[in-house]
Design an enzyme around this catalytic site. Structure first.
Site, PDB file in Angstrom:
ATOM      1  N   SER A  31       0.862  -1.186   0.000  1.00 33.64           N
ATOM      2  CA  SER A  31       0.000   0.000   0.000  1.00 33.64           C
ATOM      3  C   SER A  31       0.897   1.233   0.000  1.00 33.64           C
ATOM      4  CB  SER A  31      -0.953  -0.002   1.198  1.00 33.64           C
ATOM      5  OG  SER A  31      -0.228  -0.128   2.403  1.00 33.64           O
ATOM      6  N   GLU A  43       1.145   5.635   0.436  1.00 37.19           N
ATOM      7  CA  GLU A  43       0.498   6.822   1.017  1.00 37.19           C
ATOM      8  C   GLU A  43       0.844   8.093   0.244  1.00 37.19           C
ATOM      9  OE1 GLU A  43       0.470   6.916   5.308  1.00 37.19           O
ATOM     10  OE2 GLU A  43       1.054   9.036   5.284  1.00 37.19           O
ATOM     11  N   THR A  58      -3.476  11.322   3.321  1.00 38.12           N
ATOM     12  CA  THR A  58      -3.458  11.882   4.676  1.00 38.12           C
ATOM     13  C   THR A  58      -4.503  12.988   4.812  1.00 38.12           C
ATOM     14  OG1 THR A  58      -1.753  13.507   4.152  1.00 38.12           O
ATOM     15  CG2 THR A  58      -1.005  11.361   4.987  1.00 38.12           C
ATOM     16  N   TYR A  59      -4.738  13.350   6.070  1.00 42.37           N
ATOM     17  CA  TYR A  59      -5.825  14.266   6.406  1.00 42.37           C
ATOM     18  C   TYR A  59      -5.342  15.144   7.546  1.00 42.37           C
ATOM     19  CZ  TYR A  59     -10.608  15.470   7.960  1.00 42.37           C
ATOM     20  OH  TYR A  59     -11.760  16.098   8.324  1.00 42.37           O
ATOM     21  N   ALA A  73      -5.710  17.602  10.704  1.00 50.02           N
ATOM     22  CA  ALA A  73      -6.658  18.065  11.719  1.00 50.02           C
ATOM     23  C   ALA A  73      -6.777  19.584  11.566  1.00 50.02           C
ATOM     24  CB  ALA A  73      -6.143  17.709  13.107  1.00 50.02           C
ATOM     25  N   HIS A 131      -7.329   8.831   5.230  1.00 46.13           N
ATOM     26  CA  HIS A 131      -7.014   8.945   6.650  1.00 46.13           C
ATOM     27  C   HIS A 131      -8.085   9.861   7.243  1.00 46.13           C
ATOM     28  CE1 HIS A 131      -2.440   7.986   6.239  1.00 46.13           C
ATOM     29  NE2 HIS A 131      -3.140   7.392   5.296  1.00 46.13           N
ATOM     30  N   ARG A 168      -5.981   9.766  15.762  1.00 41.53           N
ATOM     31  CA  ARG A 168      -6.290  10.939  16.598  1.00 41.53           C
ATOM     32  C   ARG A 168      -5.886  12.208  15.864  1.00 41.53           C
ATOM     33  NH1 ARG A 168      -2.657  12.767  21.567  1.00 41.53           N
ATOM     34  NH2 ARG A 168      -1.403  13.340  19.771  1.00 41.53           N
ATOM     35  N   ASP A 215      -2.991  15.457  15.263  1.00 37.62           N
ATOM     36  CA  ASP A 215      -2.363  16.431  16.165  1.00 37.62           C
ATOM     37  C   ASP A 215      -3.047  17.772  15.949  1.00 37.62           C
ATOM     38  OD1 ASP A 215      -0.224  14.806  17.312  1.00 37.62           O
ATOM     39  OD2 ASP A 215       0.495  14.715  15.245  1.00 37.62           O
ATOM     40  N   HIS A 264       5.048   6.165  20.677  1.00 39.64           N
ATOM     41  CA  HIS A 264       4.567   7.500  20.304  1.00 39.64           C
ATOM     42  C   HIS A 264       5.273   8.536  21.182  1.00 39.64           C
ATOM     43  CE1 HIS A 264       1.712  10.917  20.113  1.00 39.64           C
ATOM     44  NE2 HIS A 264       1.596  10.508  18.872  1.00 39.64           N
ATOM     45  N   ALA A 296       3.729   9.388  24.561  1.00 42.93           N
ATOM     46  CA  ALA A 296       3.317   8.318  25.478  1.00 42.93           C
ATOM     47  C   ALA A 296       4.047   8.455  26.814  1.00 42.93           C
ATOM     48  CB  ALA A 296       3.604   6.961  24.845  1.00 42.93           C
ATOM     49  N   ARG A 319      -6.217  -0.825  23.049  1.00 41.20           N
ATOM     50  CA  ARG A 319      -7.583  -0.268  23.113  1.00 41.20           C
ATOM     51  C   ARG A 319      -8.138  -0.011  21.708  1.00 41.20           C
ATOM     52  NH1 ARG A 319      -5.754   2.313  27.772  1.00 41.20           N
ATOM     53  NH2 ARG A 319      -5.115   4.197  26.672  1.00 41.20           N
ATOM     54  N   PHE A 353      12.211  15.693  10.015  1.00 41.24           N
ATOM     55  CA  PHE A 353      10.931  15.009  10.137  1.00 41.24           C
ATOM     56  C   PHE A 353      10.994  13.961  11.265  1.00 41.24           C
ATOM     57  CE2 PHE A 353       7.497  12.732   7.547  1.00 41.24           C
ATOM     58  CZ  PHE A 353       6.586  13.742   7.755  1.00 41.24           C
ATOM     59  N   HIS A 392       3.826  -0.695   3.735  1.00 34.79           N
ATOM     60  CA  HIS A 392       3.114   0.544   3.402  1.00 34.79           C
ATOM     61  C   HIS A 392       4.182   1.619   3.174  1.00 34.79           C
ATOM     62  CE1 HIS A 392      -0.193   3.513   3.718  1.00 34.79           C
ATOM     63  NE2 HIS A 392       0.676   4.262   4.376  1.00 34.79           N
TER      64      HIS A 392
HETATM   65  P1  FAD Z   1      -3.661   7.618  19.649  1.00 33.86           P
HETATM   66  O1  FAD Z   1      -3.646   6.180  19.331  1.00 33.86           O
HETATM   67  O2  FAD Z   1      -4.917   8.209  20.177  1.00 33.86           O
HETATM   68  O3  FAD Z   1      -2.439   7.907  20.591  1.00 33.86           O
HETATM   69  C1  FAD Z   1      -1.937   9.219  20.787  1.00 33.86           C
HETATM   70  C2  FAD Z   1      -1.172   9.314  22.095  1.00 33.86           C
HETATM   71  O4  FAD Z   1      -2.083   9.287  23.199  1.00 33.86           O
HETATM   72  C3  FAD Z   1      -0.186   8.183  22.356  1.00 33.86           C
HETATM   73  O5  FAD Z   1       0.916   8.724  23.035  1.00 33.86           O
HETATM   74  C4  FAD Z   1      -0.963   7.229  23.264  1.00 33.86           C
HETATM   75  O6  FAD Z   1      -0.100   6.455  24.074  1.00 33.86           O
HETATM   76  C5  FAD Z   1      -1.760   8.218  24.084  1.00 33.86           C
HETATM   77  N1  FAD Z   1      -3.057   7.737  24.556  1.00 33.86           N
HETATM   78  C6  FAD Z   1      -3.958   6.996  23.877  1.00 33.86           C
HETATM   79  N2  FAD Z   1      -5.052   6.799  24.644  1.00 33.86           N
HETATM   80  C7  FAD Z   1      -4.863   7.459  25.798  1.00 33.86           C
HETATM   81  C8  FAD Z   1      -5.632   7.676  26.989  1.00 33.86           C
HETATM   82  N3  FAD Z   1      -6.857   7.160  27.104  1.00 33.86           N
HETATM   83  N4  FAD Z   1      -5.111   8.428  27.978  1.00 33.86           N
HETATM   84  C9  FAD Z   1      -3.861   8.983  27.859  1.00 33.86           C
HETATM   85  N5  FAD Z   1      -3.072   8.816  26.751  1.00 33.86           N
HETATM   86  C10 FAD Z   1      -3.575   8.075  25.745  1.00 33.86           C
HETATM   87  N6  FAD Z   1      -1.561  12.634  11.382  1.00 33.86           N
HETATM   88  C11 FAD Z   1      -2.416  13.456  10.729  1.00 33.86           C
HETATM   89  O7  FAD Z   1      -2.694  14.571  11.216  1.00 33.86           O
HETATM   90  N7  FAD Z   1      -2.981  13.104   9.538  1.00 33.86           N
HETATM   91  C12 FAD Z   1      -2.745  11.897   8.962  1.00 33.86           C
HETATM   92  O8  FAD Z   1      -3.271  11.602   7.892  1.00 33.86           O
HETATM   93  C13 FAD Z   1      -1.863  10.995   9.646  1.00 33.86           C
HETATM   94  N8  FAD Z   1      -1.613   9.759   9.152  1.00 33.86           N
HETATM   95  C14 FAD Z   1      -0.829   8.876   9.864  1.00 33.86           C
HETATM   96  C15 FAD Z   1      -0.673   7.576   9.395  1.00 33.86           C
HETATM   97  C16 FAD Z   1       0.094   6.662  10.089  1.00 33.86           C
HETATM   98  C17 FAD Z   1       0.234   5.262   9.550  1.00 33.86           C
HETATM   99  C18 FAD Z   1       0.744   7.050  11.296  1.00 33.86           C
HETATM  100  C19 FAD Z   1       1.619   6.080  12.034  1.00 33.86           C
HETATM  101  C20 FAD Z   1       0.590   8.346  11.776  1.00 33.86           C
HETATM  102  C21 FAD Z   1      -0.217   9.269  11.086  1.00 33.86           C
HETATM  103  N9  FAD Z   1      -0.440  10.552  11.549  1.00 33.86           N
HETATM  104  C22 FAD Z   1      -1.285  11.415  10.871  1.00 33.86           C
HETATM  105  C23 FAD Z   1       0.192  11.015  12.788  1.00 33.86           C
HETATM  106  C24 FAD Z   1      -0.716  10.801  14.015  1.00 33.86           C
HETATM  107  O9  FAD Z   1      -1.928  11.496  13.860  1.00 33.86           O
HETATM  108  C25 FAD Z   1       0.042  11.300  15.238  1.00 33.86           C
HETATM  109  O10 FAD Z   1       1.117  10.449  15.521  1.00 33.86           O
HETATM  110  C26 FAD Z   1      -0.816  11.542  16.466  1.00 33.86           C
HETATM  111  O11 FAD Z   1      -0.016  12.246  17.422  1.00 33.86           O
HETATM  112  C27 FAD Z   1      -1.321  10.278  17.127  1.00 33.86           C
HETATM  113  O12 FAD Z   1      -2.339   9.688  16.432  1.00 33.86           O
HETATM  114  P2  FAD Z   1      -2.825   8.209  16.854  1.00 33.86           P
HETATM  115  O13 FAD Z   1      -3.986   7.892  16.008  1.00 33.86           O
HETATM  116  O14 FAD Z   1      -1.693   7.289  16.867  1.00 33.86           O
HETATM  117  O15 FAD Z   1      -3.304   8.527  18.350  1.00 33.86           O
END
Ligand code: FAD
Length: 283
Positions: free
Chosen positions: A10, A12, A43-44, A46, A75, A105, A107, A147, A150, A162, A214, A264
């Site tokens: 895949s 990106e 990608t998307y 926030a 995304h 999630r 940023d 992350h 974290a 989760r 980066f 990927h």
């Molecule tokens: P989460 O899984 O929600 O985790 C984020 C952080 O919060 C982690 O440190 C985790 O340990 C912590 N956490 C989770 N749950 C809890 C809780 N309940 N309490 C306290 N802490 C918690 N970014 C973009 O803006 N657009 C994109 O298109 C994009 N594509 C991506 C594609 C891939 C394959 C990857 C690996 C990253 C991508 N990112 C993108 C970056 C990503 O959005 C960031 O890394 C963001 O900071 C975390 O997103 P996540 O979905 O991993 O978050």
């Protein structure tokens, strides 16, 4: 057939900013389509400004892929958004026949303070499942080097679990250059009974200075031996490219031999390096 020939692929993209960029992306996509990827993801951002361009790129890929045998995978990040706005996006994708989503999630852009109604990716996965059942294949992000926000490696692993428990189907990792980190992460997941496919996200290396910037921002480690070699090449872009291709191809080969279910590629909207790495892996 060797292990490396038989892997899911895949690729990106990020959404281009201009009509010209969109034309260029179509050309890149058509070159990469020859590699027979399962899907192209887009990608998307926030916070608003690039979101329409994501939709445009996704629908363009979906239309082209209908005859060519690949899917579009948008995304979707939840931070800063309301449930209503996410619901509307899911409907838009569903109406257009999109079947796969990378749920994140994201940023918050600097200056934006409101985290919105869904604070973490597991809540977004939950929401997508509650709203759309099994319509979408849901990918989530994984972090073999953890992350950057974290609290601890263990907390991050449990946060990943989760997302899986909420209904993710597969995961794509942040890019990394240390195969041990991936293998260790997968082993830790399996020990927690997390069985979904965890696909390594791989960054081809076009420019060392950009990669270094980066990597600092997203918490990916550049091993010292690689950094020193790249620094030694200075402005010699051909040497950077040649060494980068060797390093990344060897990494992919090792990961596939260790059982990675696919690769990927973070293509950065460029065809050449991704195509060359795949050609070498399949040779
Ligand atoms: P989460 O899984 O929600 O985790 C984020 C952080 O919060 C982690 O440190 C985790 O340990 C912590 N956490 C989770 N749950 C809890 C809780 N309940 N309490 C306290 N802490 C918690 N970014 C973009 O803006 N657009 C994109 O298109 C994009 N594509 C991506 C594609 C891939 C394959 C990857 C690996 C990253 C991508 N990112 C993108 C970056 C990503 O959005 C960031 O890394 C963001 O900071 C975390 O997103 P996540 O979905 O991993 O978050």
């Amino acid at each position: 057939m060797s292990i490396a020939q038989d892997f899911e692929l895949s690729i990106e993209f990020f959404p281009p900013q201009t009509a010209e960029g969109m034309d260029k992306l179509r050309q890149t996509r058509d070159k990469l389509a020859a590699l027979k990827p399962s899907f192209f993801s887009v990608t998307y951002g926030a916070g608003g400004s690039t979101q329409e361009r994501t939709f445009e790129a996704v629908f363009d890929i979906q239309a082209a892929g209908a005859n060519a045998g690949y899917d579009a995978a948008p995304h979707l990040s939840c931070v800063g958004s309301s449930k209503d706005s996410i619901r509307a996006i899911l409907k838009r994708y569903r109406d257009k026949g999109i079947r796969r989503i990378v749920a994140l999630r994201g940023d918050l852009p600097s200056g934006m303070a409101d985290p919105g109604e869904l604070r973490y990716a597991n809540e977004l996965v939950d929401f997508i499942r509650a709203e759309t059942g099994d319509h979408f294949h849901i990918e989530v992000a994984a972090y073999p080097e953890w992350h950057p926000q974290a609290k601890s490696a263990r907390d991050d692993l449990l946060a990943f679990k989760r997302k899986v428990d909420a209904g993710a189907d597969s995961a794509i990792t942040q890019y990394f250059f240390n195969a041990d980190a991936y293998e260790h992460f997968v082993a830790e997941c399996r020990a927690l009974n997390i069985t979904l496919p965890i696909v390594p996200g791989i960054m081809p290396i076009a420019s060392f200075s950009k990669l270094a910037r980066f990597s600092d921002a997203c918490g990916a480690e550049l091993p010292r031996w690689m950094r020193k070699k790249f620094e030694g090449f200075g402005d010699d872009t051909e040497s950077v490219k040649a060494f980068g291709l060797d390093v990344v191809t060897e990494l992919c080969d090792r990961l596939l031999r260790a059982g990675a279910p696919g690769i990927h590629f973070y293509s950065m909207n460029q065809a050449e390096l991704t195509a060359e790495i795949v050609r070498r892996l399949r040779a």
